[in-house]
Write a protein that holds these residues in place. Structure first.
Motif, PDB file in Angstrom:
ATOM      1  N   ASN A  27       0.804  -1.218   0.000  1.00 34.78           N
ATOM      2  CA  ASN A  27       0.000   0.000   0.000  1.00 34.78           C
ATOM      3  C   ASN A  27       0.836   1.267   0.000  1.00 34.78           C
ATOM      4  O   ASN A  27       0.312   2.342  -0.167  1.00 34.78           O
ATOM      5  N   ASN A  28       2.130   1.177   0.222  1.00 34.23           N
ATOM      6  CA  ASN A  28       2.965   2.368   0.264  1.00 34.23           C
ATOM      7  C   ASN A  28       3.788   2.549  -0.999  1.00 34.23           C
ATOM      8  O   ASN A  28       4.722   3.336  -1.014  1.00 34.23           O
ATOM      9  N   VAL A  29       3.466   1.852  -2.060  1.00 38.52           N
ATOM     10  CA  VAL A  29       4.214   1.955  -3.297  1.00 38.52           C
ATOM     11  C   VAL A  29       3.677   3.118  -4.116  1.00 38.52           C
ATOM     12  O   VAL A  29       2.502   3.144  -4.486  1.00 38.52           O
ATOM     13  N   LYS A  30       4.539   4.087  -4.392  1.00 30.65           N
ATOM     14  CA  LYS A  30       4.133   5.230  -5.206  1.00 30.65           C
ATOM     15  C   LYS A  30       3.950   4.757  -6.640  1.00 30.65           C
ATOM     16  O   LYS A  30       4.822   4.107  -7.208  1.00 30.65           O
ATOM     17  N   ASP A  88       1.375  12.613  -4.094  1.00 33.01           N
ATOM     18  CA  ASP A  88       1.657  11.226  -4.464  1.00 33.01           C
ATOM     19  C   ASP A  88       0.389  10.401  -4.496  1.00 33.01           C
ATOM     20  O   ASP A  88      -0.519  10.578  -3.672  1.00 33.01           O
ATOM     21  N   ASN A 112      -0.443   6.405  -4.282  1.00 30.92           N
ATOM     22  CA  ASN A 112       0.124   5.104  -3.950  1.00 30.92           C
ATOM     23  C   ASN A 112      -0.866   4.001  -4.282  1.00 30.92           C
ATOM     24  O   ASN A 112      -2.071   4.249  -4.408  1.00 30.92           O
ATOM     25  N   SER A 113      -0.351   2.788  -4.391  1.00 31.78           N
ATOM     26  CA  SER A 113      -1.266   1.659  -4.538  1.00 31.78           C
ATOM     27  C   SER A 113      -2.124   1.586  -3.282  1.00 31.78           C
ATOM     28  O   SER A 113      -1.665   1.892  -2.187  1.00 31.78           O
ATOM     29  N   THR A 142      -6.319   2.930  -5.443  1.00 29.37           N
ATOM     30  CA  THR A 142      -5.215   3.852  -5.189  1.00 29.37           C
ATOM     31  C   THR A 142      -5.523   4.713  -3.981  1.00 29.37           C
ATOM     32  O   THR A 142      -6.687   4.939  -3.643  1.00 29.37           O
TER      33      THR A 142
END
Length: 168
Positions: free
Chosen positions: A20-23, A35, A37-38, A110
């Motif tokens: 969940n913290n992937v930009k 940003d 994020n997923s 997202t």
């Protein structure tokens, strides 16, 4: 050797467990880059359950997946506010087009990572809509829905008519 293997497996599992913290992108808000994020994949189930309910005409489930003050922004400038107004319009539409079916082709969750306000979870889904007869041409639709507490709060709908080469 077993201890090293255990450490590697633990590292891989822990490293892959929180996506969940992937930009994955950004949006601009009043000149600021925010940003994106997923988001939690569970949010896509709200949309799946919603259109599954539409396909079987389960109005109770449809309404249970909307906030009372849900707002829909339609593809032609329509504005629908509240579950009651949406219910009324849905019944009218499905009376006129009783064979309509929604198929979700893809769906992504997202999170918009605002600095000054709470994170917003959005689910964006691509759908095909068929009418089951010649009353209307099939359409492709993108639905962008803000999800709060497992329910839709704000929904933007974009669509285009499919041309004959796209229709199976």
């Amino acid at each position: 050797m077993n201890k090293n293997l255990t450490i590697i497996i633990a590292f891989l599992l822990l490293g892959c467990s929180n996506t969940n913290n992937v930009k994955i992108g950004y949006e601009q808000d009043e000149g600021n880059i925010i940003d994106i994020n997923s988001g939690p994949v569970e949010s896509t189930n709200v949309i799946k359950n919603y259109f599954d309910a539409y396909n079987i005409r389960d109005y109770e489930t449809i309404q249970s997946l909307e906030h009372d003050d849900v707002t829909f922004y339609g593809p032609n400038g329509e504005l629908v506010v509240g579950t009651e107004e949406h219910y009324k319009l849905s019944k009218e539409f499905l009376t006129a087009y009783p064979n309509t079916k929604w198929t979700i082709n893809w769906s992504v969750s997202t999170d918009v990572m605002f600095n000054e306000k709470p994170v917003e979870n959005w689910v964006t889904s691509g759908l095909s809509i068929t009418f089951g007869d010649d009353s209307m041409s099939d359409i492709s639709r993108v639905v962008d829905a803000k999800i709060i507490d497992g329910k839709m709060k704000t929904v933007y709908i974009y669509q285009r008519q499919l041309n004959e080469s796209e229709i199976e």
